[in-house]
Motif scaffolding. Structure first.
Motif, mmCIF file in Angstrom:
data_model
loop_
_atom_site.group_PDB
_atom_site.id
_atom_site.type_symbol
_atom_site.label_atom_id
_atom_site.label_comp_id
_atom_site.label_asym_id
_atom_site.label_seq_id
_atom_site.Cartn_x
_atom_site.Cartn_y
_atom_site.Cartn_z
ATOM 1 N N ARG A 21 9.170 46.662 -11.992
ATOM 2 C CA ARG A 21 10.305 45.820 -11.676
ATOM 3 C C ARG A 21 10.943 46.259 -10.371
ATOM 4 N NH1 ARG A 21 13.207 46.388 -17.402
ATOM 5 N NH2 ARG A 21 12.009 44.787 -18.404
ATOM 6 N N ARG A 24 8.865 45.517 -7.385
ATOM 7 C CA ARG A 24 8.880 44.098 -7.060
ATOM 8 C C ARG A 24 10.229 43.692 -6.490
ATOM 9 N NH1 ARG A 24 7.076 42.944 -12.798
ATOM 10 N NH2 ARG A 24 7.796 40.821 -12.614
ATOM 11 N N ARG A 92 6.973 35.369 -16.652
ATOM 12 C CA ARG A 92 6.623 35.976 -17.938
ATOM 13 C C ARG A 92 7.015 35.102 -19.130
ATOM 14 N NH1 ARG A 92 5.759 41.754 -17.757
ATOM 15 N NH2 ARG A 92 6.301 42.003 -19.932
ATOM 16 N N HIS A 93 7.942 34.164 -18.891
ATOM 17 C CA HIS A 93 8.348 33.298 -20.016
ATOM 18 C C HIS A 93 7.229 32.374 -20.488
ATOM 19 C CE1 HIS A 93 12.373 34.413 -18.314
ATOM 20 N NE2 HIS A 93 12.439 34.820 -19.565
ATOM 21 N N ARG A 95 4.491 33.601 -21.339
ATOM 22 C CA ARG A 95 3.692 34.456 -22.234
ATOM 23 C C ARG A 95 4.413 34.845 -23.508
ATOM 24 N NH1 ARG A 95 2.201 39.644 -19.356
ATOM 25 N NH2 ARG A 95 2.488 40.129 -21.546
ATOM 26 N N THR A 96 5.671 34.447 -23.609
ATOM 27 C CA THR A 96 6.488 34.968 -24.715
ATOM 28 C C THR A 96 5.949 34.575 -26.092
ATOM 29 O OG1 THR A 96 7.921 33.058 -24.407
ATOM 30 C CG2 THR A 96 8.642 35.103 -23.401
ATOM 31 N N CYS A 127 13.582 33.539 -29.970
ATOM 32 C CA CYS A 127 13.647 34.196 -28.657
ATOM 33 C C CYS A 127 12.333 34.120 -27.887
ATOM 34 C CB CYS A 127 14.000 35.674 -28.806
ATOM 35 S SG CYS A 127 15.695 35.985 -29.288
ATOM 36 N N HIS A 128 11.221 34.014 -28.595
ATOM 37 C CA HIS A 128 9.925 34.066 -27.909
ATOM 38 C C HIS A 128 9.361 32.677 -27.602
ATOM 39 C CE1 HIS A 128 8.855 38.387 -27.735
ATOM 40 N NE2 HIS A 128 9.827 38.472 -28.618
ATOM 41 N N GLY A 151 13.842 25.184 -22.278
ATOM 42 C CA GLY A 151 14.356 26.380 -22.948
ATOM 43 C C GLY A 151 15.515 26.993 -22.170
ATOM 44 N N CYS A 194 18.888 35.761 -25.360
ATOM 45 C CA CYS A 194 17.595 36.325 -25.786
ATOM 46 C C CYS A 194 17.436 37.786 -25.359
ATOM 47 C CB CYS A 194 16.433 35.540 -25.194
ATOM 48 S SG CYS A 194 16.361 33.835 -25.747
ATOM 49 N N HIS A 195 18.005 38.166 -24.216
ATOM 50 C CA HIS A 195 17.799 39.529 -23.716
ATOM 51 C C HIS A 195 18.819 40.506 -24.273
ATOM 52 C CE1 HIS A 195 14.415 39.051 -20.902
ATOM 53 N NE2 HIS A 195 14.818 37.799 -20.894
ATOM 54 N N ARG A 201 20.930 34.721 -32.941
ATOM 55 C CA ARG A 201 19.685 35.523 -32.908
ATOM 56 C C ARG A 201 19.999 36.911 -32.365
ATOM 57 N NH1 ARG A 201 17.622 31.672 -27.907
ATOM 58 N NH2 ARG A 201 19.725 30.869 -27.790
ATOM 59 N N PHE A 222 16.848 40.953 -13.050
ATOM 60 C CA PHE A 222 15.892 40.135 -13.788
ATOM 61 C C PHE A 222 15.761 38.731 -13.189
ATOM 62 C CE2 PHE A 222 14.442 42.151 -17.867
ATOM 63 C CZ PHE A 222 14.798 43.433 -17.504
ATOM 64 N N SER A 223 16.827 38.233 -12.568
ATOM 65 C CA SER A 223 16.716 36.920 -11.923
ATOM 66 C C SER A 223 15.730 36.999 -10.764
ATOM 67 C CB SER A 223 18.069 36.461 -11.377
ATOM 68 O OG SER A 223 18.988 36.351 -12.420
HETATM 69 C C1 HEC Z 1 14.744 31.723 -25.185
HETATM 70 C C2 HEC Z 1 14.798 33.143 -24.890
HETATM 71 C C3 HEC Z 1 14.900 33.630 -23.461
HETATM 72 C C4 HEC Z 1 15.766 33.195 -22.474
HETATM 73 C C5 HEC Z 1 16.812 32.090 -22.561
HETATM 74 C C6 HEC Z 1 15.521 34.030 -21.323
HETATM 75 N N1 HEC Z 1 14.516 34.927 -21.586
HETATM 76 FE FE1 HEC Z 1 13.685 36.221 -20.262
HETATM 77 N N2 HEC Z 1 12.319 36.809 -21.664
HETATM 78 C C7 HEC Z 1 12.326 36.416 -22.988
HETATM 79 C C8 HEC Z 1 11.299 37.138 -23.708
HETATM 80 C C9 HEC Z 1 10.988 37.005 -25.195
HETATM 81 C C10 HEC Z 1 10.651 37.980 -22.761
HETATM 82 C C11 HEC Z 1 9.518 38.966 -23.006
HETATM 83 C C12 HEC Z 1 8.219 38.445 -22.486
HETATM 84 C C13 HEC Z 1 7.102 39.486 -22.542
HETATM 85 O O1 HEC Z 1 7.373 40.687 -22.470
HETATM 86 O O2 HEC Z 1 5.965 39.070 -22.593
HETATM 87 C C14 HEC Z 1 11.318 37.728 -21.481
HETATM 88 C C15 HEC Z 1 10.944 38.331 -20.273
HETATM 89 C C16 HEC Z 1 11.662 38.239 -19.098
HETATM 90 C C17 HEC Z 1 11.331 38.929 -17.874
HETATM 91 C C18 HEC Z 1 10.146 39.874 -17.669
HETATM 92 C C19 HEC Z 1 10.611 41.278 -18.025
HETATM 93 C C20 HEC Z 1 9.662 42.388 -17.651
HETATM 94 O O3 HEC Z 1 9.573 43.343 -18.447
HETATM 95 O O4 HEC Z 1 9.047 42.327 -16.571
HETATM 96 C C21 HEC Z 1 12.312 38.613 -16.955
HETATM 97 C C22 HEC Z 1 12.390 39.121 -15.527
HETATM 98 C C23 HEC Z 1 13.237 37.719 -17.610
HETATM 99 N N3 HEC Z 1 12.806 37.507 -18.906
HETATM 100 C C24 HEC Z 1 14.375 37.185 -17.010
HETATM 101 C C25 HEC Z 1 15.209 36.231 -17.622
HETATM 102 C C26 HEC Z 1 16.357 35.633 -16.968
HETATM 103 C C27 HEC Z 1 16.850 35.979 -15.580
HETATM 104 C C28 HEC Z 1 16.870 34.725 -17.843
HETATM 105 C C29 HEC Z 1 18.053 33.789 -17.657
HETATM 106 C C30 HEC Z 1 17.998 32.948 -16.467
HETATM 107 C C31 HEC Z 1 16.036 34.759 -19.039
HETATM 108 N N4 HEC Z 1 15.062 35.703 -18.870
HETATM 109 C C32 HEC Z 1 16.230 33.930 -20.137
HETATM 110 C C33 HEC Z 1 13.171 35.477 -23.562
HETATM 111 C C34 HEC Z 1 14.128 34.736 -22.885
#
Ligand code: HEC
Ligand code: HEC
Ligand code: HEC
Ligand code: HEC
Length: 468
Positions: A21, A24, A92-93, A95-96, A127-128, A151, A194-195, A201, A222-223
């Motif tokens: 991370r 990157r 990555r979303h 792959r969830t 969440c996934h 989502g 979710c995070h 949840r 993370f954004s």
């Molecule tokens: C509906 C649920 C959900 C929402 C809403 C969500 N995420 Fe996620 N996100 C996840 C899940 C579950 C993972 C894990 C994916 C994996 O590890 O394969 C993830 C993974 C990530 C990753 C990759 C993390 C890594 O370890 O490299 C990033 C970056 C991320 N999310 C950013 C965001 C951001 C920024 C937002 C808001 C704009 C957001 N997510 C909204 C569920 C969500």
């Protein structure tokens, strides 16, 4: 294998992701000029896409090459129009859902006592994947695509037809189910739902105990890593208001801290039997070998006690100290009082401990409108950077989670200072940041003294730049 060996494995997994991370993130920051700005004020509480009453129609409806599925960004359009391409290739979303089929997920659901596979367990799917009720799913919705456009941007049946038509306002789209991702508070709530979790949840310690990895989150970092499928430029700022990375970070911290305190005070989520919900506490205050005698005096909480995970609160202390110095000593006092109330039950004037927790949440809530309007000028960002570093003087960063947040914060603020030319990317600075990251590589071998020592090197590097 005992619990600690197994935890160590998960720890190194987490650290790998953090390392990549940060690498990157560095790349992202050098390449992009961050615009930035301010935010529209939230009108009412937005409903999460999961609970929205509108109909979900499926990402396939967004993917045409003349809509959001272009291979390259469109010239002359105010949005990039290659959002789908970025999402499907890099995000990555996508792959969830797939993750729920892997061996770790199978083990987690088995340990929790489910007979069905994780892809059929509601708590995992919430969440996934995007997981609306069956009545709210259109014929072309496929859940296995993970977390698609709807989502995050909200179910689209009632706005997709007209959202690109000239003259349709953003607020009209929002009334029809578009989620206001452009508003920083709403954006932070969305990601944290979710995070970290929200009312509907949550990853409990029971789920962690069954094998779920530890979760950490910082909104700005993370954004950038997702990666962003939007470009913050003059046109974006004109349409959506000024964008300020440091403000986004600060708002993310405030909401994360509130979410944690509110969960603790919630009679449903704050407990598991007689015990408080352990996920809200410092993982490593319990998860370390007994022979490792590491206790040091800290924030009035004596030895042998559970400590609240205060990683977001530490960031907020630094923010308040830098931006609102008049409120700083009262805020420090409130954080201390909360630690004391939670860990020992002692409160001033005989208040119930959970009242103290809720009061701190309300105090943070009262900062939010100020943060929304706050301009984090380079001068203020420097103050934030110094406040983050100086937290270490107060025996802070005793815990891994706080140090991890501090690192992500320091990188976020430094990057913004770099982009404004207010900090120079010298070999000394790069080296100091790399060394700091190295101290976080193994969460279970984290040594607060080494972390603090690297922070003081960073402090003098930044200080040298200040004087020159
Ligand atoms: C509906 C649920 C959900 C929402 C809403 C969500 N995420 Fe996620 N996100 C996840 C899940 C579950 C993972 C894990 C994916 C994996 O590890 O394969 C993830 C993974 C990530 C990753 C990759 C993390 C890594 O370890 O490299 C990033 C970056 C991320 N999310 C950013 C965001 C951001 C920024 C937002 C808001 C704009 C957001 N997510 C909204 C569920 C969500
Ligand atoms: C509150 C939201 C939430 C819930 C509930 C949840 N997860 Fe997760 N899960 C996440 C997030 C966020 C991540 C990514 C953590 C990170 O990298 O920071 C994740 C990561 C994972 C990973 C590691 C992913 C990888 O790339 O190796 C697995 C496996 C997993 N979850 C399985 C499950 C299972 C099985 C369930 C149901 C029992 C579940 N999760 C429930 C949010 C959630
Ligand atoms: C993990 C959450 C998430 C997912 C999934 C997601 N977005 Fe976004 N999107 C955001 C956020 C956050 C922003 C930035 C805030 C804003 O401008 O609204 C954004 C911005 C946008 C923008 C506005 C860009 C601008 O310049 O105004 C468009 C268009 C967009 N997304 C389209 C999509 C499409 C199409 C998909 C599916 C392929 C998608 N998004 C998937 C969170 C998400
Ligand atoms: C108050 C002490 C305490 C705190 C705080 C705590 N845990 Fe635990 N944890 C336990 C106990 C007790 C067990 C059960 C051990 C057993 O079953 O042998 C456990 C089990 C686990 C396990 C399963 C280990 C195994 O044997 O398979 C994981 C993973 C875990 N915790 C992760 C976490 C994470 C991540 C956090 C922080 C978010 C955390 N824990 C916070 C006490 C704690």
């Amino acid at each position: 294998m005992n619990a600690f060996t197994r935890l160590r494995y998960r720890g190194s997994f987490m650290m790998r992701t953090l390392v990549s991370r940060s690498a990157r993130l560095m790349r992202y920051c050098l390449l992009s000029l961050l615009g930035t700005l301010p935010l529209a004020v939230c009108a009412g509480e937005p409903v999460s896409p999961l609970l929205s009453p509108h109909q979900t129609i499926g990402t396939v409806n967004c993917a045409s090459s003349t809509c959001h599925g272009s291979i390259t960004p469109w010239e002359g359009s105010n949005v990039l129009q290659n959002e789908y391409t970025t999402w499907s290739r890099l995000d990555r979303h996508t792959r969830t859902y797939e993750v729920l089929n892997n061996a770790v997920s199978q083990r987690i659901v088995r340990n929790l006592g489910y007979k069905e596979p994780a892809t059929e367990v509601k708590i995992c799917l919430d969440c996934h994947a995007h997981n609306p009720t069956p009545a709210r799913r259109g014929a072309r919705f496929t859940q296995s695509e993970g977390i698609g456009c709807e989502g995050c941007h909200g179910p689209a049946a009632d706005w997709i037809g007209e959202h690109a038509v000239k003259g349709i306002t953003h607020s009209a789209n929002i009334e029809r189910g578009l989620y206001p991702t452009n508003q920083p508070i709403a954006q932070a709530k969305l990601c944290l739902s979710c995070h970290f979790g929200d009312e509907s949840r949550f990853v409990t310690h029971r789920i962690m105990g069954a094998g779920h990895p530890r979760i950490s989150f910082e909104l700005k970092t993370f954004s950038a890593l997702e990666p962003a499928h939007y470009r913050v430029d003059a046109d974006y700022e004109q349409r959506k208001g000024s964008y300020d990375s440091v403000r986004l970070w600060a708002i993310g911290q405030a909401l994360a801290a509130r979410q944690q305190l509110d969960t603790l005070a919630d009679p449903k989520r704050g407990h598991d039997g007689l015990m408080p919900e352990l996920v809200l506490f410092d993982c490593y205050s319990c998860h370390h070998p007994m022979s490792d005698k590491r206790w040091t005096p800290r924030l009035g909480v004596g030895p042998g006690r559970m400590r609240l995970n205060d990683s977001n609160l530490l960031m907020l202390r630094a923010i308040v100290r830098a931006a609102y110095p008049d409120s700083s000593s009262a805020f420090d006092k409130a954080v201390r009082a909360t630690h004391l109330a939670v860990s020992t039950g002692q409160t001033e004037g005989g208040a119930a401990p959970l009242q103290v927790v809720s009061k701190l949440s309300a105090t943070i809530g009262a900062f939010l409108p100020r943060l929304e309007q706050q301009n984090f000028s380079p001068a203020l960002q420097r103050k934030v950077l110094v406040a983050l570093i100086d937290e270490s003087a107060e025996t802070s960063y005793a815990d891994y989670a706080g140090a991890e947040q501090a690192y992500m914060a320091i990188v976020t603020v430094s990057n913004d200072l770099l982009s404004h030319g207010a900090l120079k990317s010298t070999p000394a600075l790069t080296d100091a940041l790399a060394r700091l990251l190295k101290t976080l590589r193994h969460d279970e071998q984290y040594d607060a003294n080494v972390f603090r020592k690297q922070l003081s090197t960073l402090r003098s590097t930044v200080g040298v730049q200040e004087r020159s």
